[in-house]
Design a protein around this motif. Structure first.
Motif, PDB file in Angstrom:
ATOM      1  N   GLU A  81      -1.724  -1.614   2.797  1.00  0.00           N
ATOM      2  CA  GLU A  81      -2.179  -2.900   3.052  1.00  0.00           C
ATOM      3  C   GLU A  81      -3.603  -2.606   2.291  1.00  0.00           C
ATOM      4  O   GLU A  81      -4.185  -3.068   1.773  1.00  0.00           O
ATOM      5  CB  GLU A  81      -2.729  -3.569   4.344  1.00  0.00           C
ATOM      6  CG  GLU A  81      -0.893  -4.066   4.352  1.00  0.00           C
ATOM      7  CD  GLU A  81      -0.925  -5.321   5.672  1.00  0.00           C
ATOM      8  OE1 GLU A  81       0.228  -5.871   5.595  1.00  0.00           O
ATOM      9  OE2 GLU A  81      -2.333  -5.428   6.260  1.00  0.00           O
ATOM     10  N   ASN A  82      -4.825  -1.916   2.974  1.00  0.00           N
ATOM     11  CA  ASN A  82      -6.095  -1.528   2.289  1.00  0.00           C
ATOM     12  C   ASN A  82      -5.812  -1.381   0.897  1.00  0.00           C
ATOM     13  O   ASN A  82      -6.990  -1.510   0.247  1.00  0.00           O
ATOM     14  CB  ASN A  82      -6.773  -0.447   3.090  1.00  0.00           C
ATOM     15  CG  ASN A  82      -6.780  -1.151   4.758  1.00  0.00           C
ATOM     16  OD1 ASN A  82      -7.546  -1.541   5.224  1.00  0.00           O
ATOM     17  ND2 ASN A  82      -7.056   0.510   5.143  1.00  0.00           N
ATOM     18  N   SER A  83      -5.014  -0.732   0.337  1.00  0.00           N
ATOM     19  CA  SER A  83      -4.579  -0.449  -1.110  1.00  0.00           C
ATOM     20  C   SER A  83      -4.409  -1.124  -2.004  1.00  0.00           C
ATOM     21  O   SER A  83      -5.184  -1.337  -2.864  1.00  0.00           O
ATOM     22  CB  SER A  83      -3.378   0.718  -1.344  1.00  0.00           C
ATOM     23  OG  SER A  83      -3.432   2.270  -0.757  1.00  0.00           O
ATOM     24  N   ASP A 123      -5.571  -4.016  -0.860  1.00  0.00           N
ATOM     25  CA  ASP A 123      -6.649  -5.164  -0.874  1.00  0.00           C
ATOM     26  C   ASP A 123      -7.212  -4.705  -2.021  1.00  0.00           C
ATOM     27  O   ASP A 123      -9.194  -5.059  -1.979  1.00  0.00           O
ATOM     28  CB  ASP A 123      -7.487  -5.125   1.046  1.00  0.00           C
ATOM     29  CG  ASP A 123      -6.430  -6.234   2.065  1.00  0.00           C
ATOM     30  OD1 ASP A 123      -5.969  -6.970   1.120  1.00  0.00           O
ATOM     31  OD2 ASP A 123      -7.237  -5.451   3.193  1.00  0.00           O
ATOM     32  N   ALA A 124      -8.097  -3.265  -2.096  1.00  0.00           N
ATOM     33  CA  ALA A 124      -9.198  -2.536  -2.371  1.00  0.00           C
ATOM     34  C   ALA A 124      -8.163  -3.462  -3.669  1.00  0.00           C
ATOM     35  O   ALA A 124      -8.883  -1.753  -5.449  1.00  0.00           O
ATOM     36  CB  ALA A 124      -8.745  -1.144  -2.332  1.00  0.00           C
ATOM     37  N   GLY A 125      -7.816  -3.709  -4.383  1.00  0.00           N
ATOM     38  CA  GLY A 125      -7.377  -4.103  -5.414  1.00  0.00           C
ATOM     39  C   GLY A 125      -6.512  -2.854  -6.741  1.00  0.00           C
ATOM     40  O   GLY A 125      -6.248  -3.171  -7.960  1.00  0.00           O
ATOM     41  N   GLY A 139      -7.363   2.540  -5.965  1.00  0.00           N
ATOM     42  CA  GLY A 139      -8.404   0.807  -6.197  1.00  0.00           C
ATOM     43  C   GLY A 139      -9.398   0.951  -6.148  1.00  0.00           C
ATOM     44  O   GLY A 139      -9.991   2.387  -6.817  1.00  0.00           O
ATOM     45  N   SER A 140     -11.059   0.731  -5.369  1.00  0.00           N
ATOM     46  CA  SER A 140     -11.755   0.449  -5.630  1.00  0.00           C
ATOM     47  C   SER A 140     -12.550   1.500  -5.098  1.00  0.00           C
ATOM     48  O   SER A 140     -13.643   1.840  -5.477  1.00  0.00           O
ATOM     49  CB  SER A 140     -12.307  -0.918  -5.289  1.00  0.00           C
ATOM     50  OG  SER A 140     -12.623  -0.402  -3.251  1.00  0.00           O
ATOM     51  N   GLY A 141     -12.087   2.643  -4.340  1.00  0.00           N
ATOM     52  CA  GLY A 141     -12.531   3.257  -4.014  1.00  0.00           C
ATOM     53  C   GLY A 141     -13.624   2.983  -3.073  1.00  0.00           C
ATOM     54  O   GLY A 141     -14.147   1.771  -2.651  1.00  0.00           O
ATOM     55  N   ILE A 142     -14.241   4.182  -1.803  1.00  0.00           N
ATOM     56  CA  ILE A 142     -15.299   3.913  -0.876  1.00  0.00           C
ATOM     57  C   ILE A 142     -16.535   4.033  -1.487  1.00  0.00           C
ATOM     58  O   ILE A 142     -16.677   5.441  -1.580  1.00  0.00           O
ATOM     59  CB  ILE A 142     -14.497   4.131   1.163  1.00  0.00           C
ATOM     60  CG1 ILE A 142     -13.147   3.217   1.094  1.00  0.00           C
ATOM     61  CG2 ILE A 142     -15.788   3.507   1.622  1.00  0.00           C
ATOM     62  CD1 ILE A 142     -12.960   3.665   2.421  1.00  0.00           C
ATOM     63  N   TYR A 143     -17.862   3.681  -1.004  1.00  0.00           N
ATOM     64  CA  TYR A 143     -18.905   4.291  -1.554  1.00  0.00           C
ATOM     65  C   TYR A 143     -19.430   5.522  -0.193  1.00  0.00           C
ATOM     66  O   TYR A 143     -18.510   6.210   0.714  1.00  0.00           O
ATOM     67  CB  TYR A 143     -19.966   3.483  -1.312  1.00  0.00           C
ATOM     68  CG  TYR A 143     -20.008   1.737  -2.773  1.00  0.00           C
ATOM     69  CD1 TYR A 143     -20.674   2.338  -4.194  1.00  0.00           C
ATOM     70  CD2 TYR A 143     -19.787   0.524  -2.032  1.00  0.00           C
ATOM     71  CE1 TYR A 143     -20.503   1.449  -4.640  1.00  0.00           C
ATOM     72  CE2 TYR A 143     -20.188  -0.293  -2.975  1.00  0.00           C
ATOM     73  CZ  TYR A 143     -20.628   0.312  -4.254  1.00  0.00           C
ATOM     74  OH  TYR A 143     -20.150  -0.496  -5.129  1.00  0.00           O
ATOM     75  N   ALA A 195     -15.349  -2.537  11.139  1.00  0.00           N
ATOM     76  CA  ALA A 195     -16.361  -2.204  10.337  1.00  0.00           C
ATOM     77  C   ALA A 195     -15.242  -2.345   9.184  1.00  0.00           C
ATOM     78  O   ALA A 195     -14.278  -2.116   8.597  1.00  0.00           O
ATOM     79  CB  ALA A 195     -16.988  -0.407  10.615  1.00  0.00           C
ATOM     80  N   THR A 196     -15.303  -3.475   8.822  1.00  0.00           N
ATOM     81  CA  THR A 196     -14.805  -3.748   7.250  1.00  0.00           C
ATOM     82  C   THR A 196     -15.758  -4.782   6.439  1.00  0.00           C
ATOM     83  O   THR A 196     -16.750  -4.977   6.557  1.00  0.00           O
ATOM     84  CB  THR A 196     -13.618  -5.297   8.113  1.00  0.00           C
ATOM     85  OG1 THR A 196     -13.646  -5.687   7.118  1.00  0.00           O
ATOM     86  CG2 THR A 196     -14.927  -6.043   9.165  1.00  0.00           C
ATOM     87  N   SER A 197     -15.399  -3.844   5.745  1.00  0.00           N
ATOM     88  CA  SER A 197     -16.238  -4.899   3.812  1.00  0.00           C
ATOM     89  C   SER A 197     -15.405  -6.742   3.848  1.00  0.00           C
ATOM     90  O   SER A 197     -16.002  -7.106   2.622  1.00  0.00           O
ATOM     91  CB  SER A 197     -15.821  -4.130   2.895  1.00  0.00           C
ATOM     92  OG  SER A 197     -14.422  -4.036   2.659  1.00  0.00           O
ATOM     93  N   GLY A 232     -11.204  -5.067  10.792  1.00  0.00           N
ATOM     94  CA  GLY A 232     -11.840  -3.614  10.909  1.00  0.00           C
ATOM     95  C   GLY A 232     -11.768  -2.731  11.840  1.00  0.00           C
ATOM     96  O   GLY A 232     -12.604  -1.907  12.161  1.00  0.00           O
ATOM     97  N   GLU A 233     -10.390  -2.558  12.279  1.00  0.00           N
ATOM     98  CA  GLU A 233     -10.494  -1.435  13.165  1.00  0.00           C
ATOM     99  C   GLU A 233      -8.705  -0.640  12.506  1.00  0.00           C
ATOM    100  O   GLU A 233      -8.723   0.327  14.070  1.00  0.00           O
ATOM    101  CB  GLU A 233      -9.678  -2.300  14.618  1.00  0.00           C
ATOM    102  CG  GLU A 233      -9.257  -3.392  14.069  1.00  0.00           C
ATOM    103  CD  GLU A 233      -8.740  -4.550  15.886  1.00  0.00           C
ATOM    104  OE1 GLU A 233      -9.289  -3.470  16.561  1.00  0.00           O
ATOM    105  OE2 GLU A 233      -7.321  -5.185  15.632  1.00  0.00           O
ATOM    106  N   ALA A 234      -8.385  -0.574  12.074  1.00  0.00           N
ATOM    107  CA  ALA A 234      -6.920  -0.009  11.405  1.00  0.00           C
ATOM    108  C   ALA A 234      -7.726   1.816  11.082  1.00  0.00           C
ATOM    109  O   ALA A 234      -7.397   2.554  11.895  1.00  0.00           O
ATOM    110  CB  ALA A 234      -6.574  -0.789  10.020  1.00  0.00           C
ATOM    111  N   LEU A 235      -8.375   1.758  10.459  1.00  0.00           N
ATOM    112  CA  LEU A 235      -8.976   2.997  10.386  1.00  0.00           C
ATOM    113  C   LEU A 235      -9.535   4.153  10.954  1.00  0.00           C
ATOM    114  O   LEU A 235      -9.292   5.073  11.682  1.00  0.00           O
ATOM    115  CB  LEU A 235     -10.139   3.236   9.181  1.00  0.00           C
ATOM    116  CG  LEU A 235      -9.240   2.949   7.358  1.00  0.00           C
ATOM    117  CD1 LEU A 235     -10.897   3.518   6.296  1.00  0.00           C
ATOM    118  CD2 LEU A 235      -8.292   3.482   7.451  1.00  0.00           C
TER     119      LEU A 235
END
Ligand code: ADP
Ligand code: MG
Length: 600
Positions: free
Chosen positions: A31-33, A35-37, A59-63, A75-77, A95-98
């Motif tokens: 689901e994160n993937s 969401d990351a497009g 997908g978008s990757g994380i900074y 923590a969620t964007s 924002g709790e999965a990871l």
């Protein structure tokens, strides 16, 4: 003494709510993937995900600066304000999965944003960061989760066998693949590539890739839209059915969900087309205004709550009924193509159905049954004939055409040729030969007339010169105030006649006296005290069963009677099956006949 729990303990406890088995990790990561497009997601598992899960996306990757943040609870964007909760468009938002996954396993993250020069590698075990370093890697994100529950022995013990866990994951990824046909989804288990979808947005093709080709031949396309709801997908012809609902897969606004409301809508649509205890296959994709559904009632988000259950249910029933009442549902006799017998196994598609069923047999965790049982339903010999309506390509093209044209069958135009075995009418229309089961047809007509009569106030009753008497037991008599009304509503003139009998002096106009006697006798025999006669569905069922007993097999009919039967059948709402789901028609195309004679 009251103490505040340490962070790690608190994390472990909270983690248990989000992560309870390998499936939940796979679900969160995929689901994160999404969401990351991402347009390409690869899922790899080993030992049912217990020892190894890897999800790679483009997908978008994380900074670089945010990688540690991503593993912090809440923590969620994806949302910032509480009011955002009312219109969530992403799959994750808590924002709790990871954080939860990292608390109960060893996690390795590789990620790179397209707008940053380098990526990051982060190692975290039991919630504690071990390493966070810059690294050169492809754009997108890879998460590797290993040694699940290594630090929570109780949970570790709780996991089922490898094959049970992998079956759950395969089922889930199959559904995700259907929900997102525009994403290339690849699933690997213990080094074997189970499937790779094309990612071209074609749902039908995805169904064929993920489930077997067989299923495709049995499916009818569904498309329906009104101003507040849209539905797409496939439902099986009534002749293709299962003993459970495992093959009913529903999506609401992109999420795989289970829903009693959708199940009920579907069941109602097949009500008079399927035997009790059999279930259609369905892949339904529904979109509703997000403000009209609540997806947040369960943390696993498997259930949804609709604002108005009845509206949804009726929409589904009506639209699917319309699809089923077309001639596409007539079982067709087809000669099996030689090449399909020795179909080569290509490396892109493994027969998931086969795989799942062998796994399940081993595990004895389900009553999964194979399709061959449904063949007895269509009355065809499964060795040389397969029951199907249209070939899969045709259904595919049909879909591409976007505009689904509902094909109604002009039964009155059938050219009647004769009757064989005192039972089957033979007819042709254009390039197709039809056989009609006289009794199934008669039952259908009888049932629809009776239900119509039951529902309207102006009954057509024929008065009998000599009334007939029906004898009943005392207990039946006790309940008479209920069932008597049903019979009167169905168009019978019936009244009390002595202490244990009723006198019938009028019957519905379309019934013979013999039929009326058999109908009433069966009806009364099947009324028991605990039957709820205020429930229309129950009445419908008893009436349909009583019809069956009123129609006798084997009466020879003349061509004129056969012609009359065809025109009455054409007036039916659903002429293609009897009220219990047996087909009324079987067809054979000129092309198939030519193939049998080896002309083509
Ligand atoms: P949520 O999905 O509810 O926001 P998660 O714990 O699943 O919470 O993820 C936390 C954050 O990490 C996400 O909001 C997102 O910004 C980032 N993230 C997680 N997985 C990915 C991924 N595959 N690609 C890009 N960003 C990700
Ligand atoms: Mg998430």
């Amino acid at each position: 003494m009251i103490k505040l729990l340490g962070k790690l303990v608190a994390d472990k406890i909270a983690a248990g709510e989000v992560v309870d088995r390998p499936l939940s990790i796979v679900k969160e990561l995929v689901e994160n993937s999404i969401d990351a497009g991402a347009s390409h997601i690869t899922i790899e598992i080993k030992n049912g995900g217990k020892s190894f899960i890897r999800v790679t996306d483009n997908g978008s990757g994380i900074y670089k600066d945010e990688v540690t943040l991503a593993f912090m609870r809440h923590a969620t964007s994806k949302i910032t304000e509480a009011e955002d909760l009312g219109h969530i468009m992403t799959l994750g938002f808590r924002g709790e999965a990871l954080a939860s996954i990292a608390a109960v396993s060893r996690v390795e993250l590789f990620t790179k944003r397209p707008d940053e020069k380098v990526g990051s590698r982060l190692n975290i075990a039991g919630g504690e960061i071990q390493e966070n370093v810059p690294i050169g890697c492809p754009e997108g994100t890879t998460l590797v989760v290993s040694d699940l529950f290594y630090n929570t022995p109780a949970r570790l013990k709780f996991m089922k066998s490898d094959s049970t866990e992998s079956t759950l994951i395969i089922d889930f990824i199959s559904k995700i693949a259907l929900a997102y046909p525009e994403i290339i989804i690849r699933l690997i288990s213990n080094g074997t590539n189970l499937f790779t979808t094309q990612g071209k947005g074609d749902r039908f093709n995805t169904v064929l890739t993920v489930y077997s080709r067989d299923i495709g031949e049995a499916l009818l396309p569904v498309t329906a839209e009104s101003d507040w709801i849209k539905m797409e997908g496939f439902v099986s012809k009534p002749s293709f059915n299962k003993t459970n609902r495992k093959h009913q897969i529903f999506f609401v606004n992109g999420r795989v969900i289970s829903s009693k409301v959708i199940e009920a809508g579907l069941e109602e649509a097949y009500f008079d087309k399927m035997f009790d205890g059999r279930f259609p296959v369905a892949f339904l994709f529904i979109w509703i205004d997000p403000s009209k559904v609540d997806v947040n009632i369960h943390p696993n988000k498997k259930e949804v709550r609709f604002d108005d259950d009845r509206l949804i249910r009726e929409f589904i029933t009506n639209e699917i009924r319309a699809v089923l009442n077309t001639k596409k549902t007539i079982p067709e006799i087809k000669v099996k193509k030689p090449e399909s017998i020795n179909k080569p196994v290509d490396d892109v598609q493994v027969d998931i159905k086969q795989l799942l069923s062998t796994m399940r047999e081993k595990e004895e965790i389900s009553n999964y049954t194979d399709i061959s049982r449904s063949k007895e339903f269509s009355g065809l010999n499964s060795d040389e004939l397969i029951s199907t309506t249209e070939n899969s390509n045709e259904v595919g093209n049909y879909l591409i055409a976007e505009q689904i044209k509902r094909e109604y069958f002009s039964i009155e135009e059938l050219h009647l040729l004769g009757v064989i075995f005192g039972t089957y009418l033979l007819a042709t229309l254009e390039n197709t030969f039809y056989m009609i089961d006289q009794h199934a047809a008669h039952e259908r007509i009888f049932y629809e007339n009776l239900m119509k009569q039951y529902k309207i106030s102006d009954k057509s009753v024929q008065k009998l010169l000599i009334p007939f008497i029906i004898n009943v037991s005392y207990t039946t008599k006790e309940n008479a105030y209920d069932w008597l009304d049903v019979l009167i509503d169905a168009g019978f003139d019936i009244e009390e006649f002595g202490s244990k009998a009723y006198k019938v002096s009028g019957v519905p106009i379309f019934m013979s006296i013999q039929e009326a006697q058999d109908f009433i006798t069966y009806f009364i025999e099947n009324i028991s005290e605990d039957i709820d006669l205020s429930n229309e569905k129950i009445i419908d069922k008893i009436i349909s069963k009583s019809c069956k007993s009123a129609i006798k097999a084997g009466d020879i009919i003349s061509i004129d009677e056969a012609q009359a039967l065809i025109s009455e059948l054409s007036a039916c709402e659903n002429p293609y099956s009897c009220p219990h789901g047996r087909p009324t028609f079987i067809k054979l195309s000129k092309y198939e006949i030519e193939r049998m004679f080896k002309r083509v």
